[in-house]
Design a protein around this motif. Structure first.
Motif, PDB file in Angstrom:
ATOM      1  N   GLY A  98      -3.675  -5.958  -2.358  1.00 36.65           N
ATOM      2  CA  GLY A  98      -3.202  -4.821  -1.658  1.00 36.65           C
ATOM      3  C   GLY A  98      -2.479  -5.446  -0.323  1.00 36.65           C
ATOM      4  O   GLY A  98      -3.308  -6.317   0.369  1.00 36.65           O
ATOM      5  N   GLY A  99      -1.378  -5.057   0.127  1.00 38.28           N
ATOM      6  CA  GLY A  99      -1.002  -5.466   1.308  1.00 38.28           C
ATOM      7  C   GLY A  99      -0.437  -4.463   2.454  1.00 38.28           C
ATOM      8  O   GLY A  99      -0.343  -3.215   2.069  1.00 38.28           O
ATOM      9  N   VAL A 100      -0.484  -4.957   3.763  1.00 35.33           N
ATOM     10  CA  VAL A 100      -0.141  -4.125   4.555  1.00 35.33           C
ATOM     11  C   VAL A 100       0.299  -4.841   5.882  1.00 35.33           C
ATOM     12  O   VAL A 100       0.093  -6.050   5.878  1.00 35.33           O
ATOM     13  CB  VAL A 100      -1.606  -3.170   5.187  1.00 35.33           C
ATOM     14  CG1 VAL A 100      -2.528  -4.126   5.894  1.00 35.33           C
ATOM     15  CG2 VAL A 100      -1.205  -2.144   6.177  1.00 35.33           C
ATOM     16  N   THR A 101       0.938  -4.255   6.910  1.00 35.16           N
ATOM     17  CA  THR A 101       1.589  -4.727   8.055  1.00 35.16           C
ATOM     18  C   THR A 101       0.850  -4.128   9.362  1.00 35.16           C
ATOM     19  O   THR A 101       0.572  -2.832   9.095  1.00 35.16           O
ATOM     20  CB  THR A 101       3.052  -4.932   8.023  1.00 35.16           C
ATOM     21  OG1 THR A 101       3.508  -3.649   8.175  1.00 35.16           O
ATOM     22  CG2 THR A 101       3.600  -5.779   6.968  1.00 35.16           C
ATOM     23  N   GLY A 102       0.628  -4.738  10.341  1.00 32.72           N
ATOM     24  CA  GLY A 102       0.119  -4.255  11.418  1.00 32.72           C
ATOM     25  C   GLY A 102       1.153  -4.466  12.758  1.00 32.72           C
ATOM     26  O   GLY A 102       1.624  -5.791  12.995  1.00 32.72           O
ATOM     27  N   THR A 103       1.534  -3.616  13.619  1.00 30.89           N
ATOM     28  CA  THR A 103       1.870  -3.519  14.846  1.00 30.89           C
ATOM     29  C   THR A 103       1.239  -4.248  15.903  1.00 30.89           C
ATOM     30  O   THR A 103       0.297  -3.818  16.020  1.00 30.89           O
ATOM     31  CB  THR A 103       2.790  -2.486  15.219  1.00 30.89           C
ATOM     32  OG1 THR A 103       3.387  -1.900  14.029  1.00 30.89           O
ATOM     33  CG2 THR A 103       3.483  -2.564  16.248  1.00 30.89           C
ATOM     34  N   ARG A 104       1.515  -5.218  16.638  1.00 34.04           N
ATOM     35  CA  ARG A 104       0.826  -5.822  17.675  1.00 34.04           C
ATOM     36  C   ARG A 104       0.832  -4.902  18.780  1.00 34.04           C
ATOM     37  O   ARG A 104       1.487  -4.319  19.129  1.00 34.04           O
ATOM     38  CB  ARG A 104       1.722  -7.182  18.235  1.00 34.04           C
ATOM     39  CG  ARG A 104       1.782  -8.216  17.226  1.00 34.04           C
ATOM     40  CD  ARG A 104       2.606  -9.354  17.560  1.00 34.04           C
ATOM     41  NE  ARG A 104       2.873 -10.297  16.389  1.00 34.04           N
ATOM     42  CZ  ARG A 104       2.324 -11.231  16.138  1.00 34.04           C
ATOM     43  NH1 ARG A 104       0.952 -11.592  16.543  1.00 34.04           N
ATOM     44  NH2 ARG A 104       2.865 -11.977  15.155  1.00 34.04           N
ATOM     45  N   ALA A 142      -5.370  -2.293   3.560  1.00 33.68           N
ATOM     46  CA  ALA A 142      -5.136  -3.125   2.705  1.00 33.68           C
ATOM     47  C   ALA A 142      -6.149  -2.975   1.461  1.00 33.68           C
ATOM     48  O   ALA A 142      -5.772  -3.180   0.328  1.00 33.68           O
ATOM     49  CB  ALA A 142      -5.312  -4.617   3.098  1.00 33.68           C
ATOM     50  N   ASP A 143      -7.274  -2.837   1.747  1.00 36.26           N
ATOM     51  CA  ASP A 143      -8.446  -2.438   0.895  1.00 36.26           C
ATOM     52  C   ASP A 143      -7.933  -1.441  -0.062  1.00 36.26           C
ATOM     53  O   ASP A 143      -7.983  -1.242  -1.444  1.00 36.26           O
ATOM     54  CB  ASP A 143      -9.884  -2.253   1.273  1.00 36.26           C
ATOM     55  CG  ASP A 143     -10.735  -2.146   0.514  1.00 36.26           C
ATOM     56  OD1 ASP A 143     -11.140  -3.034  -0.479  1.00 36.26           O
ATOM     57  OD2 ASP A 143     -11.432  -1.037   0.247  1.00 36.26           O
ATOM     58  N   ALA A 144      -7.287  -0.268   0.510  1.00 31.73           N
ATOM     59  CA  ALA A 144      -6.933   0.678  -0.098  1.00 31.73           C
ATOM     60  C   ALA A 144      -5.713   0.794  -1.048  1.00 31.73           C
ATOM     61  O   ALA A 144      -5.818   1.059  -2.310  1.00 31.73           O
ATOM     62  CB  ALA A 144      -6.642   2.052   0.553  1.00 31.73           C
ATOM     63  N   ALA A 145      -5.008  -0.198  -0.819  1.00 31.26           N
ATOM     64  CA  ALA A 145      -3.741  -0.630  -1.514  1.00 31.26           C
ATOM     65  C   ALA A 145      -4.165  -1.234  -2.567  1.00 31.26           C
ATOM     66  O   ALA A 145      -3.466  -1.400  -3.576  1.00 31.26           O
ATOM     67  CB  ALA A 145      -2.697  -1.452  -0.477  1.00 31.26           C
ATOM     68  N   MET A 146      -5.282  -2.393  -2.321  1.00 26.48           N
ATOM     69  CA  MET A 146      -5.812  -3.224  -3.543  1.00 26.48           C
ATOM     70  C   MET A 146      -6.434  -2.241  -4.618  1.00 26.48           C
ATOM     71  O   MET A 146      -6.239  -2.474  -5.756  1.00 26.48           O
ATOM     72  CB  MET A 146      -6.706  -4.020  -2.860  1.00 26.48           C
ATOM     73  CG  MET A 146      -7.477  -4.999  -3.981  1.00 26.48           C
ATOM     74  SD  MET A 146      -8.795  -4.389  -4.658  1.00 26.48           S
ATOM     75  CE  MET A 146      -9.913  -4.291  -3.408  1.00 26.48           C
ATOM     76  N   TYR A 147      -7.077  -1.230  -4.249  1.00 19.71           N
ATOM     77  CA  TYR A 147      -7.748  -0.548  -5.261  1.00 19.71           C
ATOM     78  C   TYR A 147      -6.549   0.305  -5.789  1.00 19.71           C
ATOM     79  O   TYR A 147      -6.707   0.755  -7.095  1.00 19.71           O
ATOM     80  CB  TYR A 147      -8.788   0.565  -4.657  1.00 19.71           C
ATOM     81  CG  TYR A 147     -10.036  -0.059  -4.385  1.00 19.71           C
ATOM     82  CD1 TYR A 147     -10.964  -0.190  -5.526  1.00 19.71           C
ATOM     83  CD2 TYR A 147     -10.577  -0.566  -3.035  1.00 19.71           C
ATOM     84  CE1 TYR A 147     -11.976  -0.960  -5.505  1.00 19.71           C
ATOM     85  CE2 TYR A 147     -11.969  -1.116  -3.155  1.00 19.71           C
ATOM     86  CZ  TYR A 147     -12.350  -1.210  -4.297  1.00 19.71           C
ATOM     87  OH  TYR A 147     -13.626  -1.696  -3.978  1.00 19.71           O
TER      88      TYR A 147
END
Length: 898
Positions: free
Chosen positions: A590-596, A608-613
């Protein structure tokens, strides 16, 4: 009259059945509610947090899930119960300082070490806070963190805590104590790494021993700590912590374990024979457990470290390890302090002393050149002292450390210490610790006393490594991931921070089948491959178990994150060799991006954990990004979906059979038919991947009809070959099949056309798929023909009870996840027991899945389960191999093994 009596008898039976159904439903609802509570609480406990936050979050969640008005942790001190943490009490409540009068029930829970639930004990005066709330019932749960500590839940409801709730509370209390101990160990490791510099800063013996006793007291969480110094044949008490000066063995209370009569001959000390060998000694003095660790110098004890606490809390191995490392620190500090004391006593004997000690002593002039170098420079660094005279001291110092040394000298007023690296005579870098002080002369020269601290620096680095890295793979751990993410998100930049959460698919099955050692080898091999997927600025971490995290610092969008995820999956494509066996692995990513300066580390980890599931639910071995607005299937999944449409006509599908056997006798009573797909290019494709596609596209209808026909024909073949032996066949049926009236008729036709009795056929429906109302009528029709229905993977979804109501279920299959965990986990064992209780109350047949060990089989028999399947008996095999399993072996029983 006879007619009326018959009607009355029927009504009684109906009422009895309704009562039984209501009782069974209530039991199932209670088991489901307790399981949901446990999952929620364990999720809170598993979150990374400080000890204080962990306790606060756990108490708050306990209050929520058990509708408790007050939840607190208290400690029994005399006849008072002092509240240490609470939810539901104000911060200024006197319970935190003055405590409450301890009830008889609280004493019983502590004495028996068991959870006690009862109406509130009114034998003592109700505390004001509880009286105001109108507390009626409570539960007292002993904690493993201390013999006198309790977790207590109070509520106004008159309903007592049930036995199921008590089991959940006991399990949560155990898990909470384990989590707190883990955090305490990490904190102790960090504190231990700071002890060396704190001890070595002392040049006088008394302050050194005084601080050492205090540090030892804090590190070991003991009630008492004291240090004795050995001088020849005598030991003398020199410092203490947690103990008043007047306390001793002869005090009226008799509570101090410190022996009286110091100094004492060393031969009279308990465990001296062990201590003189450099080994720790465990002992008991009255009601106290005592641990003594020697500080060794020249293969003999030079000091003794003592810690003591309540005998009911003996010192474990991790405390012994901490004390041993601390003893090494103190030994070095003692040597340093004693040497400097000797220097202070006799400045006239400086040359003699510096020629004999192991520390390197030098005098450096105002131009930073050597005036004097002790002979130990030759012994420690390989430099001839005579050749150093007149040479710049900076020539020996590593360039990166030179400024820090110059800064210390530039600000030198009294004694200062600095650690840095120097080149030895062989051209190698060596860590030294130097103490600098102005020389007595007025010419600006200084005296430098140095010692090699390579071993200590290595030990400190090892302690830091353990605190921030996984010991198996050497990767960063969960704590370091959080720090790295926080730092990356705090840097202003136009790029974003990417995160990938990677979970190995079915790792537990490999771990259980090949053993934990093989599982560890697999994790190391996976780490090696994953490390090649990263840029130098990225971070790879083992998050726990079979979970890995990638932090990608400086990405432009989710496309780059997805590409790295695919690179990860490709890295795992090739099989892994474990124990002379090739193992195929996949992962869900699962992948995700974060805004600084906007997104937080916890948010990214959660998403990211939710996307992995989501990737796991979509078929495992996939990459999913957290993007609620657009989610498209990957090219590989589209290809699989397309190829599946022609797999049956191309003869790529086959049926394997796994035996179901009687657990007590080992007799095979049935087989489960399992469809397998061997793709000509991709190789074997798991049913968890292609079955969802088959259900989506409708291909499941034709595949299901074909599997039913194959399985029934094979059953007829077995029945003819082994007449008189009762055998059945289990076939998985998707709710998508039952939704179509013609499919139900086709299945029944396939059963009858092969000559199989419908009563010999069990149709397994998994509870993971949603069942529409219109399925029920066709399921009822199939049941009316004689075929049976069984609910597969029972307990793994929230719709279990709905299936029991809407389907004509006659059997349950306990999911392998509960079977695998019931030997070591009380929660899984309780769930299995609850499932068996539900089945018994509803007169349902039960089959346990995933039995892989003899211990699991024996425990299932003990719990009342009669039949099961798993690798302990056999893996799914071809029809010919299954037939061979039915052939009795001469001179043996029908019991078979894989």
């Amino acid at each position: 009259m006879n007619g009326a009596a018959a009607v009355s008898g029927a009504e009684v039976r109906v009422a009895r059945l309704e009562a039984q159904l209501a009782a069974a439903t209530a039991a199932a609802q209670e088991a489901y509610r307790d399981t949901t509570r446990l999952i929620r609480l364990l999720t809170v406990i598993s979150q990374p947090s400080s000890s204080a936050d962990l306790v606060e979050d756990t108490l708050s969640t306990l209050s929520d899930v058990f509708a408790a008005d007050v939840v607190c942790i208290g400690r029994l001190v005399g006849d008072k119960l002092t509240i240490q943490s609470s939810c539901g009490l104000t911060e200024g409540d006197p319970a935190h300082t003055e405590g409450w009068s301890a009830s008889n029930t609280a004493r019983t829970a502590l004495a028996d070490r068991r959870t006690v639930a009862a109406a509130y004990d009114h034998s003592v005066e109700l505390p004001p806070a509880l009286a105001t709330l109108g507390v009626r019932t409570a539960a007292w749960v002993p904690l493993a963190t201390g013999p006198d500590e309790l977790l207590i839940l109070y509520r106004r409801s008159e309903e007592l805590f049930t036995s199921g709730e008590q089991q959940v509370l006991s399990s949560v209390a155990d898990r909470l104590c384990l989590a707190l101990r883990s955090r305490e160990r990490s904190a102790a490791t960090e504190r231990l790494a700071e002890c060396g510099p704190r001890l070595t800063r002392h040049l006088d013996l008394e302050p050194l021993l005084s601080e050492a006793a205090e540090l030892l007291h804090q590190l070991t969480c003991s009630q008492r700590a004291w240090i004795a110094v050995v001088d020849g044949d005598t030991a003398e008490l020199r410092s203490r912590a947690g103990l008043a000066l007047q306390e001793g063995l002869g005090s009226p209370e008799g509570q101090s374990p410190v022996p009286a009569g110091w100094p004492r001959p060393v031969v009279e000390l308990p465990g001296w024979e062990t201590l003189v060998q450099g080994q720790p000694h465990h002992g008991v003095d009255g009601s106290h457990a005592v641990l003594c660790v020697p500080v060794m110098r020249a293969d003999a004890p030079t000091a003794l470290l003592y810690v003591a606490r309540d005998a009911r809390r003996p010192f474990l191995a991790d405390v012994v390890e901490v004390c041993t490392v601390f003893a090494n620190y103190l030994g070095a500090a003692l040597v340093n302090a004693q040497l400097y004391q000797a220097l202070a006593r006799s400045e006239a004997s400086l040359r003699l002393i510096t020629d004999s000690i192991s520390d390197m002593i030098a005098v450096i002039d105002a131009d930073n050149r050597f005036i004097y170098a002790s002979p130990s420079y030759a012994r420690e660094l390989g430099y001839d002292p005579a050749t150093l005279i007149g040479q710049p001291a900076a020539d020996m110092i590593y360039l990166d450390d030179l400024e820090s040394v110059r800064a210390v000298r530039g600000e030198l007023a009294g004694l200062s210490k600095v650690e840095y690296r120097v080149w030895d005579g062989n051209g190698s870098l060596v860590w030294v610790e130097s103490a600098l002080r102005p020389a007595p002369s007025e010419d600006g020269s200084i005296v430098v006393s140095s010692r090699i601290v390579d071993e200590r620096k290595w030990l400190e680095e090892e302690l830091r490594q353990r605190a921030t890295h996984d010991p198996l793979t050497g990767l960063a751990n969960r704590a370091l991931v959080g720090e790295f993410l926080d730092e990356a998100l705090s840097v202003p930049d136009i790029t974003e921070v990417g995160l990938l959460f990677c979970d190995l698919d079915k790792f537990k099955a490999i771990n259980d089948r090949l053993g934990h050692e093989a599982g560890d080898q697999l994790l190391v091999q996976v780490t090696d491959r994953l490390s090649r997927c990263l840029r130098p600025t990225d971070l790879l971490a083992r998050f726990g178990g079979d979970e890995f995290v990638f932090v990608l610092d400086g990405v432009n969008d989710l496309t780059e994150v997805t590409e790295v995820g695919r690179r990860v999956l490709r890295a795992l494509d090739k099989p892994f060799q474990l124990a002379n066996e090739w193992v195929q692995m996949s992962a869900s990513v699962g992948g995700v991006t974060g805004t600084r300066r906007q997104t937080t580390a916890s948010d990214m980890l959660r998403d990211a954990d939710a996307a992995m599931y989501q990737a796991k639910e979509n078929g495992r071995g996939l990459v999913e990004v957290f993007d609620v607005d657009a989610s498209t299937r990957s090219r590989d999944r589209l290809d699989i979906r397309s190829d599946l449409q022609r797999a049956l006509e191309r003869n790529q599908l086959s049926v394997h059979y796994q035996p179901i056997w009687a657990l007590d006798s080992g007799e095979i009573v049935s087989f489960e038919a399992l469809v397998r797909w061997h793709h000509p290019e991709r190789g074997p494709i798991g049913p968890d991947v292609f079955i969802p596609f088959a259900e989506e596209t409708g291909a499941i209808v034709e595949i299901g009809r074909w599997v039913m026909a194959q399985a029934c024909r094979q059953l007829v073949s077995w029945q003819q070959r082994f007449p008189g032996r009762p055998l059945g066949i289990n076939v998985n049926v998707s709710p998508a099949q039952l939704r179509r009236p013609e499919v139900a008729a086709d299945l029944l036709a396939a059963i009858r056309d092969t000559g199989v009795e419908p009563a010999d056929v069990w149709l397994e429906v998994t509870e993971h798929s949603y069942v529409h109302d219109d399925v029920t009528q066709w399921a009822t029709a199939l049941r009316a023909s004689g075929a049976h229905f069984a609910l597969d993977d029972f307990g793994t979804s929230y719709c279990s009870l709905a299936y029991l109501k809407r389907f004509p279920i006659e059997g349950l299959k306990i999911d392998r996840s509960f079977v695998s965990g019931m030997v070591d986990g009380s929660a899984d064992r309780s769930i299995v027991r609850a499932v068996l209780a539900i089945a018994e109350s509803l007169d349902l047949r039960v089959v346990a899945e995933g039995i892989e060990t003899e211990e699991q089989r024996e425990m299932l028999i003990e719990l009342g389960c009669r039949t099961g399947q798993g690798y302990l008996m056999s893996r799914p095999v071809t029809a010919d191999e299954a037939t061979a399993l039915l052939i009795p072996v001469q001179g043996s029983s029908h019991r078979l093994t894989a």
